[in-house]
Design an enzyme around this catalytic site. Structure first.
Site, PDB file in Angstrom:
ATOM      1  N   HIS A 238       0.837  -1.199   0.000  1.00 40.85           N
ATOM      2  CA  HIS A 238       0.000   0.000   0.000  1.00 40.85           C
ATOM      3  C   HIS A 238       0.874   1.252   0.000  1.00 40.85           C
ATOM      4  O   HIS A 238       0.521   2.262  -0.597  1.00 40.85           O
ATOM      5  CB  HIS A 238      -0.913   0.022   1.225  1.00 40.85           C
ATOM      6  CG  HIS A 238      -2.073  -0.911   1.127  1.00 40.85           C
ATOM      7  ND1 HIS A 238      -1.969  -2.248   1.433  1.00 40.85           N
ATOM      8  CD2 HIS A 238      -3.360  -0.696   0.757  1.00 40.85           C
ATOM      9  CE1 HIS A 238      -3.142  -2.822   1.256  1.00 40.85           C
ATOM     10  NE2 HIS A 238      -3.993  -1.916   0.842  1.00 40.85           N
ATOM     11  N   ASP A 311      -4.193  -6.413  -7.537  1.00 38.11           N
ATOM     12  CA  ASP A 311      -4.439  -5.784  -6.247  1.00 38.11           C
ATOM     13  C   ASP A 311      -4.770  -4.312  -6.531  1.00 38.11           C
ATOM     14  O   ASP A 311      -4.657  -3.844  -7.677  1.00 38.11           O
ATOM     15  CB  ASP A 311      -3.200  -5.910  -5.355  1.00 38.11           C
ATOM     16  CG  ASP A 311      -3.543  -5.950  -3.874  1.00 38.11           C
ATOM     17  OD1 ASP A 311      -4.652  -5.506  -3.503  1.00 38.11           O
ATOM     18  OD2 ASP A 311      -2.709  -6.412  -3.077  1.00 38.11           O
TER      19      ASP A 311
END
Length: 568
Positions: A238, A311
């Protein structure tokens, strides 16, 4: 001389082999006005629809967008009605009210069926079990993957997948980004941790496949993640691109094993991770953007035919390498991904759309790749929605209480939590029975911890501290730690909860007090596996679910015997 006659079927097969355009021509002869629900085979119909789609319709099917807030935004609805968006994702910030989730799914599906080809949406979420549970509300907080790994029973993995997905199916969710098949090879991996079944490739393979089978039997598409393997890094993609510096031989005998096993057992979807393997792809390209990993190894070498899903592309791990979101999206599609996720809803004219739409016009190869992705998406949707027992397109919010929480699941998850509990240290004092007059302190942040503890040790006192404790960062937390030490001096036995590095440090302050210390470890056990030879007992439960606290105290009090084995 007699002439040999060949069966008509063989002649037709030879014609199609020598002249493949005949097959393509026959598919194009489907009548005008066909849509998703027309009565043709999935292979035939997916090819025909994808051939008739505009560039905008093709590209829109590739995207999966999330939304902020409890209800889908006007912007997201426009993506569905004006562009024909292919998929949406339910994130954790949408889900405290599961009735609202059901209404949102119903509204979006109603809009999707108004499109030219009446194509329904894939609706996805992350409901892994344990720590990662994006759909909240009344859904169950389960013991999770590491608890399954500790019990070691494939049946526990199967029924975890079954009951978890049975609940979200009632809300109209048809894809679950689970199971996690990453190995727990880096003890410092805070991003994977108890999301993993363990460190053994063979055991992880079997448990992940059983979870996937349970998911499919419940009527939800499972997704194995994060290819090529996220377990050997402490970094979270992230924020920054993780670099996993292992050679290809190591990767093939470790991280690749569960993916190969699930592919052999026909897993329908795989998520690509924003992960760099510089010894395998020398230029550091993230696997999610890598033709070598996706088109080469996953599709070519392993023969994988299911969906490949990125993702979240809003993660810095992907966008920073590519030099921007629009370019990262293009690279992801080109590399072999079929569905590209954005956790936020972009504007209708943002560059991730306009740049890649323009590229379809200028690059026939890129357009073919988009069409190939859309055809595979349509085929998967046709197989799912027209076969088996799919999630409802229009979930009925008035009946959700019949399915969530699942009553049979409640009984199962308690039993599964009990099978997982592991006595890591102190088997000689477990079960623990206080002496008459012995003063017991129970320390931790969870109400269920206190409740279960007081059931067994009714005279115990409780000491509360925050789950967000970080003793090395905050004066307030330092005060908490000092207070615990001060209070603990007045007790004979301290039963304390540990779940991360900070709470492990917090617990270490009890060393030297001369007290009996019993640690109830939840989440990853790695934080209590070193430098705790001074404590009297360590019992691992792997989760902060109510089921795990019931099981931990049942073992501690001698109501059941610990059966779990540390899965690391």
């Amino acid at each position: 001389m007699l002439q040999k006659r060949f069966p008509v079927s063989i002649i037709l097969s030879l014609v199609l082999l020598l002249f493949p355009q005949v097959q393509a021509f026959s598919q194009e002869q489907l009548p005008d006005g066909i849509d998703f629900w027309s009565n043709y085979g999935a292979e035939e119909l997916s090819r025909a629809i994808s051939e008739r789609m505009t560039d905008e319709e093709l590209l829109a099917q590739v995207f999966m967008f999330g939304w902020a807030g409890a209800e889908p935004s006007v912007l997201l609805k426009r993506w569905v009605t004006e562009r024909g968006l292919g998929s949406v994702k339910v994130f954790g910030w949408n889900t405290d009210d599961i009735h609202s989730v059901a209404r949102s799914v119903k509204t979006l599906q109603e809009e999707s069926l108004k499109g030219r080809f009446k194509i329904p949406l894939f609706v996805a979420t992350d409901q892994e079990g344990g720590w990662i549970r994006h759909v909240k509300g009344e859904t169950q907080m389960t013991p999770g993957n590491m608890a399954i790994g500790a019990s070691g029973y494939p049946v526990d993995a199967y029924y975890s997948g079954y009951y978890i997905n049975k609940e979200i199916k009632a809300l109209g969710i048809n894809i679950n980004f689970a199971p996690v098949v990453d190995l727990y090879t880096d003890p410092k991996s805070s991003v994977i941790g108890p999301r993993s079944f363990g460190s053994d490739p063979g055991k992880v393979s079997i448990l992940a496949e059983a979870f996937s089978k349970g998911s499919m039997d419940a009527g939800v598409i499972p997704t194995a993640k994060h290819f090529p393997g996220h377990g050997d890094t402490s970094l979270d993609s992230h924020g920054k691109l993780p670099v996993i510096d292992i050679d290809e031989e190591t990767w093939r005998r470790r991280e690749l094993v569960p993916f190969k096993f699930l592919i052999a057992n026909n897993v329908p979807a795989i998520m690509s991770g924003h992960l760099s393997f510089p010894q395998i792809q020398g230029d550091g390209t993230p696997a999610s953007l890598s033709k070598k990993f996706l088109a080469g190894i996953l599709r070519g070498e392993l023969g994988y035919k299911g969906l490949i899903i990125t993702d979240d592309m809003m993660m810095n791990g992907a966008t920073e390498f590519a030099g921007g979101l629009a370019k990262a999206v293009g690279m992801a599609i080109e590399a072999g991904n079929d569905i590209v996720i954005s956790s936020t809803t972009p504007g209708l004219t943002e560059r991730l759309w306009t740049d890649n739409l323009a590229r379809m016009s200028s690059s026939p190869d890129f357009k073919d790749r988009v069409r190939d992705a859309t055809r595979r998406i349509l085929k998967a949707k046709l197989d799912y929605f027209k076969g088996g027992d799919p999630a409802p397109l229009f979930p009925d919010e008035t009946t959700i209480g019949q399915f969530i929480p699942d009553k049979d699941g409640e009984k199962f998850f308690l039993e599964q939590a009990c099978r997982a509990v592991t006595v890591y240290r102190g088997a000689d004092i477990v079960p623990y029975k206080p002496e008459e007059g012995e003063k017991v302190l129970i320390a931790g942040p969870f109400i269920s911890l206190y409740e279960e503890g007081k059931k067994r040790y009714p005279t115990a006192t409780t000491f509360h501290y925050s789950y967000e404790l970080a003793s090395d960062r905050s004066n307030w937390d330092d005060w908490n730690a000092s207070s615990l030490v001060s209070v603990a001096r007045n007790f004979d036995t301290i039963i304390i909860n540990v779940w991360d590095e900070h709470t492990a440090n917090f617990c270490r302050r009890l060393r030297g007090l001369g007290k009996k210390v019993i640690i109830l470890s939840i989440m990853s056990p790695v934080y209590v596996m070193e430098d705790f030879d001074w404590v009297d007992a360590i019992i691992c439960g792997y989760s902060y679910s109510d089921y795990s606290f019931k099981a931990l105290f049942a073992v501690l009090a001698g109501e059941i015997k610990a059966e779990g084995i540390l899965p690391l």
